[in-house]
Scaffold this motif. Structure first.
Motif, mmCIF file in Angstrom:
data_model
loop_
_atom_site.group_PDB
_atom_site.id
_atom_site.type_symbol
_atom_site.label_atom_id
_atom_site.label_comp_id
_atom_site.label_asym_id
_atom_site.label_seq_id
_atom_site.Cartn_x
_atom_site.Cartn_y
_atom_site.Cartn_z
ATOM 1 N N GLY A 191 42.211 -34.317 -0.863
ATOM 2 C CA GLY A 191 40.987 -34.223 -0.143
ATOM 3 C C GLY A 191 40.428 -33.696 1.595
ATOM 4 N N VAL A 192 41.127 -32.476 1.536
ATOM 5 C CA VAL A 192 41.048 -30.974 2.208
ATOM 6 C C VAL A 192 39.904 -30.136 1.740
ATOM 7 N N ILE A 193 40.195 -30.629 0.102
ATOM 8 C CA ILE A 193 39.573 -29.305 -0.275
ATOM 9 C C ILE A 193 38.415 -29.717 -0.709
ATOM 10 N N PRO A 194 36.629 -29.019 -0.778
ATOM 11 C CA PRO A 194 35.659 -29.326 -0.815
ATOM 12 C C PRO A 194 34.668 -29.514 -2.364
ATOM 13 N N THR A 195 36.195 -28.633 -2.703
ATOM 14 C CA THR A 195 35.905 -29.145 -4.652
ATOM 15 C C THR A 195 35.870 -30.479 -4.560
ATOM 16 N N PHE A 196 37.006 -30.850 -4.131
ATOM 17 C CA PHE A 196 37.082 -32.878 -4.303
ATOM 18 C C PHE A 196 35.952 -33.483 -3.182
ATOM 19 N N LYS A 197 35.009 -32.732 -2.858
ATOM 20 C CA LYS A 197 34.449 -33.610 -2.055
ATOM 21 C C LYS A 197 33.774 -35.001 -2.144
ATOM 22 N N SER A 198 33.337 -34.595 -3.712
ATOM 23 C CA SER A 198 32.763 -36.125 -3.669
ATOM 24 C C SER A 198 34.110 -37.988 -4.215
ATOM 25 N N CYS A 199 35.070 -37.460 -3.964
ATOM 26 C CA CYS A 199 35.499 -38.544 -4.702
ATOM 27 C C CYS A 199 35.774 -39.043 -2.655
ATOM 28 N N GLY A 200 35.610 -40.031 -2.929
ATOM 29 C CA GLY A 200 35.624 -41.054 -1.962
ATOM 30 C C GLY A 200 36.985 -41.833 -2.047
ATOM 31 N N PRO A 201 36.868 -42.892 -1.139
ATOM 32 C CA PRO A 201 37.772 -43.901 -1.178
ATOM 33 C C PRO A 201 38.472 -44.702 -2.542
ATOM 34 N N VAL A 202 36.899 -45.381 -2.913
ATOM 35 C CA VAL A 202 37.790 -45.987 -4.634
ATOM 36 C C VAL A 202 38.450 -44.862 -5.382
ATOM 37 N N ALA A 203 38.075 -43.415 -4.858
ATOM 38 C CA ALA A 203 38.742 -42.161 -6.436
ATOM 39 C C ALA A 203 40.745 -42.520 -4.962
ATOM 40 N N ALA A 204 40.678 -42.054 -4.174
ATOM 41 C CA ALA A 204 41.994 -42.959 -3.087
ATOM 42 C C ALA A 204 42.308 -43.330 -3.255
ATOM 43 N N ILE A 205 41.889 -44.845 -2.572
ATOM 44 C CA ILE A 205 42.852 -46.095 -3.707
ATOM 45 C C ILE A 205 43.181 -46.164 -5.240
ATOM 46 N N SER A 206 41.732 -45.836 -5.617
ATOM 47 C CA SER A 206 42.458 -45.852 -7.939
ATOM 48 C C SER A 206 44.022 -44.923 -7.949
ATOM 49 N N SER A 207 43.983 -44.020 -6.757
ATOM 50 C CA SER A 207 44.882 -42.732 -7.948
ATOM 51 C C SER A 207 46.318 -43.147 -7.348
ATOM 52 N N ILE A 208 46.146 -44.218 -5.767
ATOM 53 C CA ILE A 208 47.085 -44.323 -5.323
ATOM 54 C C ILE A 208 48.593 -45.458 -5.909
ATOM 55 N N PHE A 209 47.117 -46.764 -6.382
ATOM 56 C CA PHE A 209 47.352 -48.007 -7.057
ATOM 57 C C PHE A 209 48.230 -47.260 -8.173
ATOM 58 N N ALA A 210 47.455 -46.128 -8.866
ATOM 59 C CA ALA A 210 47.785 -45.899 -10.405
ATOM 60 C C ALA A 210 48.980 -45.202 -10.683
ATOM 61 N N GLY A 211 49.750 -44.664 -9.695
ATOM 62 C CA GLY A 211 50.299 -43.483 -9.166
ATOM 63 C C GLY A 211 51.927 -44.251 -9.468
ATOM 64 N N LEU A 212 51.452 -45.969 -8.500
ATOM 65 C CA LEU A 212 52.339 -46.257 -7.904
ATOM 66 C C LEU A 212 52.669 -47.355 -9.145
ATOM 67 N N LEU A 213 51.237 -47.577 -9.745
ATOM 68 C CA LEU A 213 52.446 -48.613 -10.929
ATOM 69 C C LEU A 213 52.551 -48.014 -11.923
ATOM 70 N N THR A 214 52.566 -46.632 -12.355
ATOM 71 C CA THR A 214 52.999 -45.971 -13.601
ATOM 72 C C THR A 214 54.819 -45.387 -13.446
ATOM 73 N N PHE A 215 55.229 -45.993 -11.794
ATOM 74 C CA PHE A 215 56.177 -45.471 -10.991
ATOM 75 C C PHE A 215 57.353 -46.637 -11.807
ATOM 76 N N ILE A 216 56.071 -47.889 -11.682
ATOM 77 C CA ILE A 216 57.191 -49.222 -11.876
ATOM 78 C C ILE A 216 57.232 -49.254 -13.566
ATOM 79 N N ILE A 217 55.968 -48.582 -13.906
ATOM 80 C CA ILE A 217 56.506 -49.160 -15.381
ATOM 81 C C ILE A 217 57.748 -47.919 -15.789
ATOM 82 N N THR A 218 58.117 -46.775 -15.232
ATOM 83 C CA THR A 218 58.895 -45.719 -15.370
ATOM 84 C C THR A 218 60.424 -45.786 -15.209
ATOM 85 N N LYS A 219 60.050 -46.904 -14.276
ATOM 86 C CA LYS A 219 61.245 -47.854 -13.692
ATOM 87 C C LYS A 219 62.222 -48.815 -14.680
#
Length: 488
Positions: free
Chosen positions: A413-441
């Protein structure tokens, strides 16, 4: 072997020193800003040392000592080397941007940046997720130091957890960030003394200085290799990425060290000091652990190797010094984490729960009560550490896998290259990562590298793909902020 009265005097003196520093720091705090970011006046050498020692804990001498005993040199390659490399490579990037966020936008907590960069919802999801993650992480640290205390004294694990956690609870609650960084410096000195004592004791027991090179002939051949299955190249690359995110601000306590620096140049110098320490000091620190199979062959429980080695090699008094250094390592990391998480709860969570906790009404009392309660909860988790897969399971599997989804929106989020990555991208990435963790467990994955890195990989891909594919107008305030903190 039980500790002598001389050893107990050394350990007691260490604990008293921590409490004295806590009381001293109590009078340096005039408001909540002093308590959480030291008024933005941390000198680079103190910030760098604090950043460095905040990455250690008693787990290094339990879980990592076990890996050093069974797998050898690889522990340095995938842990210390990857940390040092990532910090040095980005010393003029992320530390500078964290300082600018405080000086130009008055951000004192990493989570305050998220609210401005994305929105309040993203901030709150990250805040709650990070607080829960650190409950487990800090709990593992209390449990690890309790195991070492059990080896030395026979004190039960619950009592050891209560001792280690209780002392820290007092001085952190008293002194805030000033207490943390001053005790970090004192603990760094004790860590150096304890580590050097063990290093030279092992050299004396073996063949002198030449044993640094010749001892590997007495160990399994794979122990001298940089990669030793299951800690192969893939695992090291996974931790390189994890550590890149963690040590540049994904771990909020480390971001706070940079935020609290008075200038950009001092933040960069602090990062370089920490990075070089990670490249050099672990070579000395891990040496006794690598030599342990020679001096303590066929040890039933490798996690006790460092403690057993201390009792075997050191005379009265020096055993107490090494034990104090083990406590110093653990308390440096946990106190740093607790102070930052308390800041997040106080500044980023409570104001969104009730108006009476708004930022302009935050008092030192609120800050101290929050710190006390959170520390207490970490001690409760520590008492249940076996339920979560033991110490190594908590540190490598839980922390390594969960830090990615928490850190990706923060660092990217502090890198200008990803300035178009907004709340939807941030929240989706969090839940996608957490869901993947649950699956791997819940499914069997033979590759440890994939088990640890898959949540991070998925989180990163989702963040980038949604952010770049989504058609949205980037808010002017976000573009202005990223442009301002990214200037050469």
């Amino acid at each position: 072997m039980k500790l002598t009265s001389f050893d107990l005097i050394v350990i007691t003196a260490f604990f008293l020193l921590m409490l004295v520093i806590g009381v001293y720091s109590y009078f340096r705090n005039k408001n909540a800003d002093d308590y959480f970011v030291a008024g933005g006046n941390l000198p680079w050498w103190l910030s760098g040392i604090s950043h460095h020692v905040s990455g250690y804990s008693g787990a290094v001498f339990v879980a990592y000592a076990a890996i050093a005993y069974t797998h050898g040199f690889t522990i340095y390659v995938w842990w210390a080397f990857t940390i040092g490399l990532t910090i040095l490579a980005s010393a003029k990037i992320f530390p500078v941007r964290w300082v600018r966020l405080r000086k130009k936008f008055h951000i004192q907590s990493p989570l305050e940046f998220l609210a401005r960069r994305y929105n309040i919802l993203t901030q709150q999801i990250m805040a709650w997720s990070g607080v829960l993650l650190k409950l487990f992480d800090i709990g593992a640290k209390w449990a690890s130091i309790a195991i070492l205390l059990n080896v030395f004294t026979g004190i039960s694990l619950p009592i050891g957890i209560l001792i280690a956690g209780g002392i820290s609870l007092l001085y952190i609650t008293f002194g805030g960030l000033w207490a943390v960084v001053i005790t970090d410096f004192a603990q760094f000195i004790i860590q150096l003394l304890g580590g050097l004592v063990m290093f030279f004791a092992v050299l004396y027991k073996l063949d002198g200085l030449e044993s640094i090179f010749t001892m590997w002939e007495k160990l399994p051949s794979a122990n001298s290799k940089p990669f030793n299955d299951p800690y192969g190249v893939g695992f090291a690359l996974a931790f390189l990425f994890i550590n890149f995110l963690s040590y540049n601000g994904g771990q909020w306590n480390l971001a706070t060290r940079y935020i609290s620096s008075p200038s950009e140049s001092q933040a960069t110098k602090a990062a370089r000091l920490s990075g070089w320490l990670y490249l050099i000091w672990p070579l000395i620190l891990f040496f006794p652990m690598w030599a342990a199979p020679i001096l303590l062959p066929d040890l039933a429980d490798p996690s006790q190797s460092y403690g057993q080695l201390t009792l075997l090699l050191l005379p009265s008094g020096l055993v107490g010094l090494v034990i104090a250094s083990l406590f110093a390592n653990t308390m440096s990391m946990t106190s740093s984490d607790i102070n930052t998480i308390s800041a997040v709860i106080t500044r980023d969570i409570l104001p969104n729960i009730s108006e009476k906790f708004s930022l302009n009404k935050i008092s030192l009392l609120t800050a101290r009560v929050t710190t006390f309660i959170f520390t207490l909860l970490t001690i409760i988790v520590a008492l249940q550490y076996e339920y979560f897969g033991g110490i190594l399971g908590l540190i490598i599997t839980w922390f390594g896998a969960l830090v990615g989804p928490i850190a990706v929106p923060m660092l990217f989020g502090v890198i200008p290259t990803f300035k178009s990555c907004g709340p939807v991208a941030a929240i989706s990435s969090i839940f996608a990562g957490l869901l993947t963790f649950i699956i791997t467990k819940n499914i069997e994955i033979s590759s440890l590298a994939l088990q640890v890195s898959l949540p991070l990989i998925v989180s990163s891909l989702v963040y980038v793909f949604i952010g770049l594919a989504q058609i949205r107008n980037v808010p002017d305030k976000v573009k202005a902020m990223l442009q301002e903190i990214s200037k050469e």
